[in-house]
Structures are given as structure tokens and as C-alpha cells.
Design a protein around this motif. Structure first.
Motif, PDB file in Angstrom:
ATOM      1  N   VAL A   1       0.856  -1.172   0.000  1.00 22.99           N
ATOM      2  CA  VAL A   1       0.000   0.000   0.000  1.00 22.99           C
ATOM      3  C   VAL A   1       0.893   1.223   0.000  1.00 22.99           C
ATOM      4  O   VAL A   1       1.904   1.257   0.698  1.00 22.99           O
TER       5      VAL A   1
ATOM      6  N   ILE B   1      -8.579  17.478  -1.167  1.00 25.34           N
ATOM      7  CA  ILE B   1      -9.169  16.416  -1.972  1.00 25.34           C
ATOM      8  C   ILE B   1     -10.293  16.931  -2.833  1.00 25.34           C
ATOM      9  O   ILE B   1     -10.741  16.255  -3.758  1.00 25.34           O
ATOM     10  N   GLU B   2     -10.777  18.143  -2.552  1.00 24.82           N
ATOM     11  CA  GLU B   2     -11.873  18.674  -3.354  1.00 24.82           C
ATOM     12  C   GLU B   2     -11.353  19.464  -4.560  1.00 24.82           C
ATOM     13  O   GLU B   2     -12.140  19.975  -5.341  1.00 24.82           O
TER      14      GLU B   2
ATOM     15  N   THR C   1      -7.160  15.497  -7.596  1.00 28.03           N
ATOM     16  CA  THR C   1      -7.794  14.213  -7.881  1.00 28.03           C
ATOM     17  C   THR C   1      -7.317  13.687  -9.228  1.00 28.03           C
ATOM     18  O   THR C   1      -7.163  12.481  -9.401  1.00 28.03           O
TER      19      THR C   1
ATOM     20  N   ALA D   1      -4.192  12.135  -8.523  1.00 29.61           N
ATOM     21  CA  ALA D   1      -4.430  10.860  -7.827  1.00 29.61           C
ATOM     22  C   ALA D   1      -4.729   9.746  -8.825  1.00 29.61           C
ATOM     23  O   ALA D   1      -4.285   8.605  -8.649  1.00 29.61           O
ATOM     24  N   ARG D   2      -5.473  10.068  -9.867  1.00 30.56           N
ATOM     25  CA  ARG D   2      -5.760   9.057 -10.875  1.00 30.56           C
ATOM     26  C   ARG D   2      -4.483   8.543 -11.510  1.00 30.56           C
ATOM     27  O   ARG D   2      -4.330   7.351 -11.757  1.00 30.56           O
TER      28      ARG D   2
ATOM     29  N   GLU E   1      -2.789   6.272  -9.063  1.00 30.44           N
ATOM     30  CA  GLU E   1      -3.527   5.029  -8.893  1.00 30.44           C
ATOM     31  C   GLU E   1      -3.320   4.084 -10.067  1.00 30.44           C
ATOM     32  O   GLU E   1      -3.136   2.877  -9.877  1.00 30.44           O
TER      33      GLU E   1
ATOM     34  N   SER F   1      -2.024  -0.851  -3.739  1.00 33.83           N
ATOM     35  CA  SER F   1      -3.209  -0.033  -3.518  1.00 33.83           C
ATOM     36  C   SER F   1      -2.771   1.354  -3.069  1.00 33.83           C
ATOM     37  O   SER F   1      -1.716   1.516  -2.468  1.00 33.83           O
TER      38      SER F   1
ATOM     39  N   VAL G   1      -3.781   4.673  -0.832  1.00 38.30           N
ATOM     40  CA  VAL G   1      -4.622   5.241   0.209  1.00 38.30           C
ATOM     41  C   VAL G   1      -4.536   6.749   0.091  1.00 38.30           C
ATOM     42  O   VAL G   1      -3.462   7.320   0.189  1.00 38.30           O
ATOM     43  N   LEU G   2      -5.673   7.367  -0.144  1.00 44.43           N
ATOM     44  CA  LEU G   2      -5.694   8.806  -0.322  1.00 44.43           C
ATOM     45  C   LEU G   2      -5.885   9.477   1.021  1.00 44.43           C
ATOM     46  O   LEU G   2      -6.853   9.189   1.725  1.00 44.43           O
TER      47      LEU G   2
ATOM     48  N   ASN H   1      -6.167  13.187   3.040  1.00 42.73           N
ATOM     49  CA  ASN H   1      -6.421  14.605   2.847  1.00 42.73           C
ATOM     50  C   ASN H   1      -5.868  15.397   4.027  1.00 42.73           C
ATOM     51  O   ASN H   1      -6.427  15.356   5.111  1.00 42.73           O
TER      52      ASN H   1
ATOM     53  N   TYR I   1      -1.126  11.582   9.272  1.00 40.51           N
ATOM     54  CA  TYR I   1      -1.183  10.609   8.188  1.00 40.51           C
ATOM     55  C   TYR I   1       0.184   9.983   7.920  1.00 40.51           C
ATOM     56  O   TYR I   1       0.283   8.793   7.631  1.00 40.51           O
TER      57      TYR I   1
END
Lengths: 325, 325
Positions: free
Chosen positions: A60, A68-69, A74, A77-78, A81, A90, A92-93, A95, A106
Motif C-alpha cells: 500500500v 481532496i476537493e 484528484t 491521484a488518478r 492510482e 493499492s 490510500v488517499l 487529505n 497521516y
DNA sequence: ATGAAAGCGCTAACAT
DNA sequence: ATGTTAGCGCTTTCAT
């Protein structure tokens, strides 16, 4: 949930053999099929907590971002990912909400969960990574560099600011700059570009029009209001990121100064815009690509790459407004 | 990374005592301070993999959503995160990309990692949860219900479609509907609202203007193009979600039919809009609230709540356009 | 209140 | 190639 022992018993082999089947080490063909059949029947999935505890590392990776908004992150993030899941990891996002404390929480979780590595868009220039780096876990910086000697992927921020400003200076005379917080490098670098563009054009930069706020819609809104209230307001504005751009354009629309009535250039793509593309100059940032590069670098480190730290600088693409006032 | 044994040795107590200090069970005051001091000195954080393995459950919940780039879902994620982190839980965001297989992979990971529970915005009506429900882990459905007897939080989709349509019918005559995929309940329910609004007004619904596509910008774009190319095109359109709305408005702008020239109502907030709020009717969806409710319900289940499954229906808020053609 | 010890499920020596 | 076994770091009975 079935364990490796249940599968072993059903398949008539030892637990170790079951483990081997699931880890790709040499097992005779007939036992492999027996184990697979047993595993399927019992609906067995290896317990990750146990595996992680034993291996001292989990498949991970953490991606820590400040907002994140924000579609910029994002999209990034894609990219992360896609590369990670391709390699069986995997993501883990997390924020951090642009807060150093949340960020630290975090990072600690990433350590405590034995995650393999971290991709970090730091909340601030002063983010301290000593703790996590001491564990030997690789960390890759994205979007913003850190004070540490680690891999990084950034883009040509100074150029972005300069390109955006240059385009506006062709048709406008008083070009303002609205940036993010002054303690964030991307904000100050882009502002420098604004300065350089003026200098290169043989103009004096109107320093009263250089403003720092937050990388958010309300930041763009409030500064734009301030600028319009000036005795000698700007006739164009560079927005330091996508959300500032949205806020600034909202205010302009409310004042019936919809671009290109007042010139606007945005550093970053306008998310979900309903504006005509000819009205606003956009410096497109390679968000997805940035995520892809960062993930690749991190995976290389996880696999043991020991090169000295590198920083990759990605280039931007300008999409100039055709319409002017 | 320091372990519980290192701390125990430094503090002059047993490992069990250290564990107790970190789990809030009775330990004498002086030992507590000794342990805390030692832990601080060694920079100790409990190893989560070990804790999870032992406890058979981790303080992590999974949030599985179909599109991480849709602000509607990120807003929902914020709601989930706020409640969860308040209660000491971390949230792992998983992007199923609206694909049932990816979704299943993430559900399996959630099981294999012993996560405490899952909040799921299902990729399809046919999502199969038997496997994960068999493990006893709680699952809460958000936005879309599933075929299973589990808790859920949805909103009044039929009403949303109806409200949006009603507003348009006041000023327009041929009102189209562009929805998401037909296999998703939120899409069909909202379409039903469109039908009902026509019926309630004593009108016949123009079924040639009822279209399903994807809940994305390009879906809205292509259907809007189709509709405009019709021999008898609509004079208004209901967008089934925020992104469809963005796509439709983009196309309208390109055709110089910017709302309210052609009437537009959107189910969902327009993310980062630069349009005047008076031009478009918006049915605001309680995305954040939905996340909050779902997280609360999930936490209650994790704590052992055994009530029969409930479904909460949240209401929407209409923000009507004031300008008409 | 505290300590000793077992064991969660897995992997990786080591032995055969 | 396969089995045996120790142990990853923690929590939790069971004694004391």
C-alpha cells in the motif's frame, strides 16, 4: 475467513506450500492446482495484516494531498492510482487539508501501517520528514518540493507564471497576480514568473497588484473584490491556480466584467468550466502525468533503487485565449 | 521503529503494561507517566499491522465511490472523513471507476485488511455483497441503494427530478431529460420525477426527449448535441447530475444558447461554476450530509448496533433560476 | 494493578 | 520440492 491452515488441510499440503503458491515460489504443478482449488472452495484471501506484520511492509502506498476537493489533485491521484494498481499496489488517499498537523498524523499512520512508501504534496515548505525518512521508507514529493533530499516531481512554475502573464501583456496594461499562500513555493515561484514577464517586456511590474491568498475559490473571490475596489483597478489578472481562477471569474461575472472584458489567465485547468475556451488563457498543468511520474519513481525506490535523489520538472502547455477586449 | 518491548524496558515495566497504557485500561498513575515518557523518548507508535492482526479489526473504514473526480463524491467523502476521524477512524478512499470488478477488488482488500466497515456508493444495481456481509462486517450504502438488506442513505431522487422539471415547465414547453446509465437507480428515479412533473401539469411527457447516458461531462455533451440536432429540439433540459449539467451547458454555450436562452435545471450543484446563479435552476443535493449520516450509521454498527436495517432519505433544496428567456 | 505467556495468520529460514 | 518451526508486535486471558 479461511486461513492458510484450512487451505493446507483441505489440499493435503503444508501451510508453507500454500504460502508459496500465493507468493510465486517453486511448487510442483499438481500441488499448485490442489491448493488453488482448495483456496477457491474456501474463498480464501491471504490476511493482509498478518502478511504485513511478517513482511514488515505492505503493498500500500499513501498519497497525501492538501485538498481532496481540488480537481487538480484528484486528477493527479488518478495518475498515481493507475501506475500503482498496475504494479499490484493499492493507494490510500489522505487529505491533509493543508494542515501540517493532519499531515503528520497521516505520515505516522503510514509508518504504523508499514506502508511501502508515500507520495506527498506537502502542506507547507516546513513539513518535517525526518521521522518517516528515518524508517527508510521512500517518500516522493509532488507538486511542491520539500526541504529534504528526496525525489520530486514538480512543474515549471516560474515559466507558467511568466507564460500566463506574457499573454495578457499583449492586450492589457495593468495585470494583477493572485497567488496562493506565501509559504508555498508554487505560489511564490509563479509570482516570480509574473515579475519576470513584466521585466522581459520592459515594463515595471505593478507591485500593488501582487497579492497572496489561499489556493481556494474564496481566496480568489475576496482578492478579486479587493482589486476591483482599487482606485486604479487592474484590467487583467493572473490566477495562481484553478480554484483562484474560478473565484476571480465568479466575481468578474457578478460585476459584469466577464472575460475577456477583463483579461484572465489561469495557471491550471478550469475544472468543469462552462465558459467558452476562447475567453480565458489557460496554462494547462500536467497533473495526471505528475502522478504517473511520482508513482513510477516511488515504485523504483521501493524495489531498491539507490540512485541519488532526482527532481523531475514537467513542462506546461499554454492554451491562449483568442478573444480580447 | 520502537516496539512495545523497547518502551517496556526503558520504563521498567512489562510489555502488557505498556499496551494497557495505550488502550486506556487501569494502570497506576506513576507507571503511566513512566511509560508515556519512555514512549515519547523512543518516538513509539503502536504497530497497526500487529494490533490489527491481534484484534481482528482495524480502525479503518473503506469508502468506495464510482468517480473520485466528481466533486459530488469528494464532498461526500469530506463528510465521512470528518465524522470518522472524530471517532479515531481513518478513511481509505477507493475509486471503483464505476466498474463492478474494481469495486469487488476493493471490497476484498477491505476484508483482507480487516477493516471495520465499508461505505459504498455502488457501481451498479447488481453489486454483490454476499461475500463481505458473510464476514459480519457492516456495510452502509450511500447515494444508491443495493439489493441487500443493509443500512442506506439516499436522497429523494424522484422529487429532485420532479422539482427540477416543474421549474422549467413554468417557462418552457419542451423539456428534455439527460440521465445517467439506465442500470443505476438514481438515474431512473430522477427520470421518473421528470415524467411525474409532466403528468402533474396535465402535459404529455415528450418521451423522445428522455435520454440515458453516463454520469459524466462527455455524456452530457454528446446527448445535448443529439438533442439540438433534432428536427424539433427541446427548449429546456434537465441534467441528471452535476457533470451532465456541465457538459450540456458547455455545448449550449458553444451553440450560443447559453442559459436561460435554453432553460437548464441541474440535479446537483454545479462544481466551480462561473455562471451567474440566476441563469440555471439547481437542485442542491446534500452530499456532505449524506457522508456524515452514512459514517454515523456505520460507526453505530461497528459498535454493535443490532437494529434492523434502516434507510434514511435526505431532502434536497431547490435554488431556482430567476432569469428566463 | 501488574506480569507471564499464548496466539492472531502469515513468511522465511532451515532441514529434509 | 516440501515440511517444520520460529517469530513479526501486539492484546488479552490467567495468575498473582
Amino acid at each position: 475467513m479461511a486461513t492458510i491452515y484450512d487451505v493446507a488441510k483441505l489440499a493435503g499440503v503444508s501451510p508453507a506450500t500454500v504460502s508459496r503458491v500465493f507468493n510465486g515460489t517453486s511448487v510442483s504443478a499438481d500441488k499448485v492446482t490442489a491448493v488453488r482449488a482448495a483456496a477457491k472452495e474456501l474463498n480464501f484471501t491471504p490476511n493482509r495484516a498478518a502478511r504485513t506484520l511478517r513482511r514488515q511492509s505492505s503493498e500500500v502506498i499513501a498519497l497525501v494531498i492538501p485538498d481532496i476537493e481540488n480537481p487538480y489533485f484528484t486528477e493527479m491521484a488518478r495518475g498515481v492510482e493507475d501506475v500503482a494498481s498496475e504494479a499490484g499496489y493499492s493507494v490510500v488517499l489522505c487529505n491533509s487539508d493543508a494542515q501540517v498537523e493532519k499531515e503528520l498524523t497521516y505520515l505516522r499512520i503510514a509508518m504504523a501501517e508499514n506502508m511501502s512508501g508515500v507520495i506527498l504534496a506537502a502542506a507547507s515548505d516546513s513539513t518535517n520528514l525526518d521521522e518517516i525518512l528515518a524508517t527508510g521508507r521512500p517518500v516522493v514529493a509532488v507538486d511542491r518540493s520539500t526541504g529534504h533530499d528526496i525525489d520530486g516531481v514538480v512543474m515549471a512554475n516560474r515559466d507558467a507564471g511568466r507564460q500566463a502573464t506574457e499573454h495578457l501583456l499583449k492586450s492589457y496594461r495593468r495585470v494583477a497576480y493572485i497567488g496562493g499562500p506565501e509559504h508555498i513555493e508554487t505560489a511564490t515561484d509563479r509570482a516570480e514568473g509574473w515579475l519576470l514577464a513584466h521585466r522581459a517586456a520592459g515594463l515595471e511590474a505593478p507591485l500593488d497588484l501582487l497579492r497572496y491568498s489561499s489556493f481556494r475559490v474564496d481566496g480568489g473571490r475576496s482578492v478579486m473584490e479587493e482589486l476591483l475596489a482599487l482606485p486604479e483597478p487592474p484590467d487583467a489578472v493572473v490566477a495562481g491556480n484553478n480554484l483562484i481562477g474560478v473565484g476571480a471569474i465568479q466575481v468578474l461575472t457578478e460585476h459584469s466584467l466577464t472575460p475577456p472584458e477583463l483579461g484572465v489567465a489561469v495557471i491550471g485547468s478550469l475544472p468543469f468550466t462552462t465558459l467558452s475556451p476562447s475567453a480565458v488563457t489557460v496554462v494547462r498543468l500536467p497533473a495526471r502525468h505528475m502522478g504517473v511520474m511520482a508513482a513510477r519513481m516511488l515504485l523504483a525506490r521501493i524495489r531498491g533503487d539507490k540512485q541519488p535523489a532526482r527532481t523531475v520538472v514537467l513542462r506546461n502547455e499554454v492554451q491562449a485565449a483568442s478573444a480580447v477586449r
